[in-house]
Design a protein around this motif. Structure first.
Motif, short mmCIF file in Angstrom:
data_model
loop_
_atom_site.label_atom_id
_atom_site.label_comp_id
_atom_site.label_asym_id
_atom_site.label_seq_id
_atom_site.Cartn_x
_atom_site.Cartn_y
_atom_site.Cartn_z
N SER A 8 56.02 22.75 45.36
CA SER A 8 57.16 22.76 46.29
C SER A 8 58.47 22.70 45.53
CB SER A 8 57.08 21.57 47.26
OG SER A 8 55.97 21.67 48.08
N GLY A 44 61.79 27.68 53.40
CA GLY A 44 60.63 28.14 54.16
C GLY A 44 59.63 28.88 53.28
N ALA A 45 60.13 29.73 52.41
CA ALA A 45 59.24 30.47 51.51
C ALA A 45 58.54 29.53 50.53
CB ALA A 45 60.03 31.53 50.75
N ALA A 47 58.02 26.25 50.86
CA ALA A 47 57.10 25.35 51.57
C ALA A 47 55.86 26.11 52.03
CB ALA A 47 57.80 24.71 52.76
N SER A 48 56.03 27.34 52.49
CA SER A 48 54.87 28.14 52.93
C SER A 48 53.91 28.39 51.78
CB SER A 48 55.33 29.48 53.50
OG SER A 48 56.13 29.29 54.62
N LYS A 49 54.45 28.77 50.65
CA LYS A 49 53.60 29.02 49.48
C LYS A 49 52.88 27.74 49.06
CE LYS A 49 53.68 30.73 44.76
NZ LYS A 49 54.50 31.10 43.63
N SER A 50 53.58 26.62 49.10
CA SER A 50 52.97 25.34 48.71
C SER A 50 51.88 24.92 49.68
CB SER A 50 54.04 24.26 48.63
OG SER A 50 55.02 24.61 47.70
N VAL A 51 52.12 25.10 50.97
CA VAL A 51 51.09 24.73 51.97
C VAL A 51 49.87 25.63 51.81
CG1 VAL A 51 50.57 24.77 54.44
CG2 VAL A 51 52.66 23.69 53.63
N LEU A 52 50.09 26.92 51.59
CA LEU A 52 48.96 27.82 51.38
C LEU A 52 48.17 27.44 50.13
CD1 LEU A 52 50.47 31.29 52.34
CD2 LEU A 52 48.73 29.98 53.57
N VAL A 80 52.65 19.59 55.67
CA VAL A 80 53.87 20.37 55.95
C VAL A 80 55.12 19.54 55.68
CG1 VAL A 80 55.17 21.50 57.80
CG2 VAL A 80 52.73 21.92 57.57
N VAL A 84 57.91 20.65 52.93
CA VAL A 84 59.30 20.92 53.31
C VAL A 84 60.26 19.97 52.61
CG1 VAL A 84 60.93 20.87 55.25
CG2 VAL A 84 58.73 21.98 55.52
N SER A 87 60.43 20.82 48.93
CA SER A 87 61.09 22.11 48.76
C SER A 87 62.60 21.95 48.88
CB SER A 87 60.57 23.13 49.78
OG SER A 87 59.23 23.45 49.52
#
Length: 189
Positions: A8, A44-45, A47-52, A80, A84, A87
């Motif tokens: 993140s 958002g990008a 955090a999304s990559k980190s969650v995935l 999440v 976030v 990030s």
């Protein structure tokens, strides 16, 4: 959790630092988009990559270890919320950094030790009395404790307090980002 924290931070910090380094940040700042849209895009990008990545690690672990998640919804919320929050923290580091060395100094010298001292591999209840109290000043304790509770139903700190401290850290990061955009700190020449 360690990979989620480090990814993140690094995704967001490199994401905003590279346009600063190459000089394309001025195109972004002059574009007809609001600062909220810029922040949502970068954070958002990241955090999304980190969650995935966190979910991929969780699914891969399932191939080798049979585990049960006691509170799957809370696990997703902590995942999440952590992604976030860190990030946002990484975004702040990326704006602050004026060299590649500074991008790595905070994650390597501050976040990683806080993670190892935050009860990642042990319960802070195992520590002597004064060290337990000192450990509560570590913000990573609350992330790990909440995440551990979502898996096993056991926590060093109450879950409500874990969520509250994580949200507080996120609000502090949002306030810092608001100040950065308001003043143009290290964004505008």
């Amino acid at each position: 959790m360690l990979s989620l924290l480090s990814e993140s931070i690094s995704n967001a910090s490199f994401g905003i630092y590279m346009p600063k380094w190459s000089g394309t940040i001025y195109e972004l700042l002059s574009a007809p988009v609001s600062y909220i849209e810029v922040l949502l895009g970068y954070v958002g990008a990241a955090a999304s990559k980190s969650v995935l990545l966190g979910m991929l690690i969780l699914l891969t672990a399932r191939l080798f270890v049979d585990y049960h998640i006691a509170h799957p919804l809370w696990m997703a919320c902590f995942l999440v919320l952590t992604a976030v929050t860190f990030s946002l923290f990484g975004f702040i580091i990326g704006v602050w950094a004026d060299g590649f060395e500074k991008l790595q100094i905070v994650p390597l010298l501050i976040i990683t030790p806080l993670t190892f001292l935050g009860g990642s591999f042990y319960s802070i209840n195992m520590l002597p009395g004064i060290w337990q109290k000192l450990a509560l000043f570590n913000p990573v304790v609350y992330l790990i404790s909440g995440f551990r509770w979502s898996f096993y139903g056991v926590s060093d700190v109450s879950v409500g307090f874990c969520v509250g401290m994580t949200v507080l850290f996120m609000v502090l990061c949002l306030a810092a980002v608001w100040w950065i955009f308001r003043t143009g700190y290290k964004l505008k020449a």
